[in-house]
Design a protein around this motif. Structure first.
Motif, PDB file in Angstrom:
ATOM      1  N   VAL A  95     119.209   8.396  16.825  1.00 25.99           N
ATOM      2  CA  VAL A  95     118.455   9.300  17.691  1.00 25.99           C
ATOM      3  C   VAL A  95     117.141   8.633  18.040  1.00 25.99           C
ATOM      4  O   VAL A  95     116.421   8.151  17.157  1.00 25.99           O
ATOM      5  CB  VAL A  95     118.202  10.657  16.987  1.00 25.99           C
ATOM      6  N   LEU A  96     116.825   8.588  19.330  1.00 23.44           N
ATOM      7  CA  LEU A  96     115.617   7.934  19.814  1.00 23.44           C
ATOM      8  C   LEU A  96     114.670   8.955  20.420  1.00 23.44           C
ATOM      9  O   LEU A  96     115.102   9.893  21.093  1.00 23.44           O
ATOM     10  CB  LEU A  96     115.967   6.882  20.873  1.00 23.44           C
ATOM     11  N   ALA A  97     113.374   8.774  20.186  1.00 21.33           N
ATOM     12  CA  ALA A  97     112.375   9.638  20.808  1.00 21.33           C
ATOM     13  C   ALA A  97     112.324   9.357  22.303  1.00 21.33           C
ATOM     14  O   ALA A  97     112.386   8.200  22.742  1.00 21.33           O
ATOM     15  CB  ALA A  97     111.010   9.399  20.175  1.00 21.33           C
ATOM     16  N   VAL A  98     112.220  10.412  23.102  1.00 18.51           N
ATOM     17  CA  VAL A  98     112.155  10.279  24.560  1.00 18.51           C
ATOM     18  C   VAL A  98     110.812  10.824  25.029  1.00 18.51           C
ATOM     19  O   VAL A  98     110.573  12.023  25.008  1.00 18.51           O
ATOM     20  CB  VAL A  98     113.311  11.040  25.243  1.00 18.51           C
ATOM     21  N   GLY A  99     109.935   9.917  25.450  1.00 17.71           N
ATOM     22  CA  GLY A  99     108.653  10.312  26.004  1.00 17.71           C
ATOM     23  C   GLY A  99     108.786  10.679  27.471  1.00 17.71           C
ATOM     24  O   GLY A  99     109.866  10.545  28.071  1.00 17.71           O
ATOM     25  N   PRO A 100     107.693  11.121  28.091  1.00 16.42           N
ATOM     26  CA  PRO A 100     107.754  11.570  29.494  1.00 16.42           C
ATOM     27  C   PRO A 100     108.284  10.515  30.459  1.00 16.42           C
ATOM     28  O   PRO A 100     109.085  10.826  31.344  1.00 16.42           O
ATOM     29  CB  PRO A 100     106.299  11.936  29.803  1.00 16.42           C
ATOM     30  N   LEU A 101     107.836   9.255  30.314  1.00 14.43           N
ATOM     31  CA  LEU A 101     108.281   8.220  31.247  1.00 14.43           C
ATOM     32  C   LEU A 101     109.752   7.908  31.064  1.00 14.43           C
ATOM     33  O   LEU A 101     110.506   7.823  32.049  1.00 14.43           O
ATOM     34  CB  LEU A 101     107.442   6.953  31.074  1.00 14.43           C
ATOM     35  N   LEU A 102     110.200   7.753  29.819  1.00 13.12           N
ATOM     36  CA  LEU A 102     111.611   7.460  29.572  1.00 13.12           C
ATOM     37  C   LEU A 102     112.484   8.606  30.070  1.00 13.12           C
ATOM     38  O   LEU A 102     113.556   8.387  30.649  1.00 13.12           O
ATOM     39  CB  LEU A 102     111.852   7.207  28.083  1.00 13.12           C
ATOM     40  N   ARG A 103     112.035   9.825  29.883  1.00 11.09           N
ATOM     41  CA  ARG A 103     112.797  10.986  30.371  1.00 11.09           C
ATOM     42  C   ARG A 103     112.991  10.910  31.879  1.00 11.09           C
ATOM     43  O   ARG A 103     114.113  11.051  32.388  1.00 11.09           O
ATOM     44  CB  ARG A 103     112.075  12.289  29.996  1.00 11.09           C
ATOM     45  N   GLU A 104     111.897  10.662  32.618  1.00  9.06           N
ATOM     46  CA  GLU A 104     112.004  10.624  34.080  1.00  9.06           C
ATOM     47  C   GLU A 104     112.874   9.458  34.540  1.00  9.06           C
ATOM     48  O   GLU A 104     113.605   9.571  35.534  1.00  9.06           O
ATOM     49  CB  GLU A 104     110.607  10.535  34.700  1.00  9.06           C
ATOM     50  N   LEU A 105     112.826   8.347  33.814  1.00  8.18           N
ATOM     51  CA  LEU A 105     113.660   7.197  34.168  1.00  8.18           C
ATOM     52  C   LEU A 105     115.147   7.533  33.991  1.00  8.18           C
ATOM     53  O   LEU A 105     115.975   7.210  34.846  1.00  8.18           O
ATOM     54  CB  LEU A 105     113.288   5.991  33.303  1.00  8.18           C
ATOM     55  N   ILE A 106     115.484   8.194  32.871  1.00  9.49           N
ATOM     56  CA  ILE A 106     116.881   8.564  32.636  1.00  9.49           C
ATOM     57  C   ILE A 106     117.362   9.555  33.690  1.00  9.49           C
ATOM     58  O   ILE A 106     118.465   9.414  34.248  1.00  9.49           O
ATOM     59  CB  ILE A 106     117.054   9.154  31.221  1.00  9.49           C
TER      60      ILE A 106
END
Length: 244
Positions: A95-106
């Motif tokens: 399980v990986l932490a998803v910050g705001p930037l990674l979330r928007e990229l996904i």
């Protein structure tokens, strides 16, 4: 997981899953990132279960047999990556932490159409963000010893069960000392740590289904809503109210 579907290429896509939807056991020749942009998703393998709210994603290595279940209305985002792209060098699910930037990229990478050059640049940034995504220990390993598995099943059926390890051991035919040793050996954590993980899993599912926070706290085994909120915030970085 008796029947396993083999899909050589892991899809990069957005898929809507109604509450309770199950995706049967399957495997890919590619790595895959599994992310719930809305709702909560559990990912199960022979090694255990992982759960992913919107602040987490699950890394599924190539060849891993896995299945999904959606809790609440779920937007399932999946990113397929060839085996040459493994920014964290992981060979087991995580399980990986998803910050705001990674979330928007996904979100953008799985649902927006764009020219090839733009897509390649976005993918490069996504891989950079994954490289720095910390792992989060929100998982429930699978028990191998039948006595341990039986004790875990009792609490999985009722996470609010407050019985100590000795009482559970008496029911499954093992001493508290034996079960304590098995928790450390097979789960890599103590019994209280494992029980907290179990309760967090149940809490996330109930929240995704719209259950009020106070009811979630009591049904998941916390003595009070404030104790639940404190534990939840420390585990996920935000309150359960925001998760709902």
């Amino acid at each position: 997981m008796s029947k396993v579907r083999h899909s050589p290429k892991a899809p990069t896509a957005l898929r809507y899953l109604p509450p309770g939807t199950e995706v049967d056991a399957h495997r890919h020749d590619d790595h895959q990132i599994v992310y719930a942009g809305r709702g909560v998703l559990s990912v199960t393998t022979d090694a255990g279960s992982w759960i992913a709210p919107a602040t987490r994603a699950v890394w599924v290595p190539a060849g891993t047999v896995h299945q999904h279940r959606a809790y609440g209305e779920t937007d399932l985002h999946t990113v397929g990556l060839p085996t040459t792209d493994n920014p964290l060098g992981l060979s087991t699910p995580a399980v990986l932490a998803v910050g705001p930037l990674l979330r928007e990229l996904i979100l953008a990478y799985t649902k927006e159409r764009m020219p090839g050059a733009e897509r390649l640049r976005m993918r490069a940034v996504l891989l950079d963000q994954l490289r720095h995504a910390p792992q989060q220990p929100i998982r429930l390993p699978a028990a191998r010893d039948p006595r341990l598995a039986a004790a875990c099943a009792l609490l999985d059926e009722d996470p609010a069960d407050q019985r100590p390890l000795a009482a559970l051991g008496a029911e499954v035919g093992a001493s508290s000392r034996t079960l304590s040793r098995l928790f450390r050996a097979e789960m890599g954590m103590t019994f209280p740590q494992w029980r907290t993980q179990l309760r967090l899993h149940h809490a996330l599912r109930l929240l995704a289904e719209g259950t009020p926070v106070t009811a979630v706290a009591h049904r998941s085994g916390w003595a009070s809503a404030s104790a639940f909120i404190d534990t939840f915030r420390r585990a996920f970085g935000h309150t359960p109210g925001r998760s709902r």
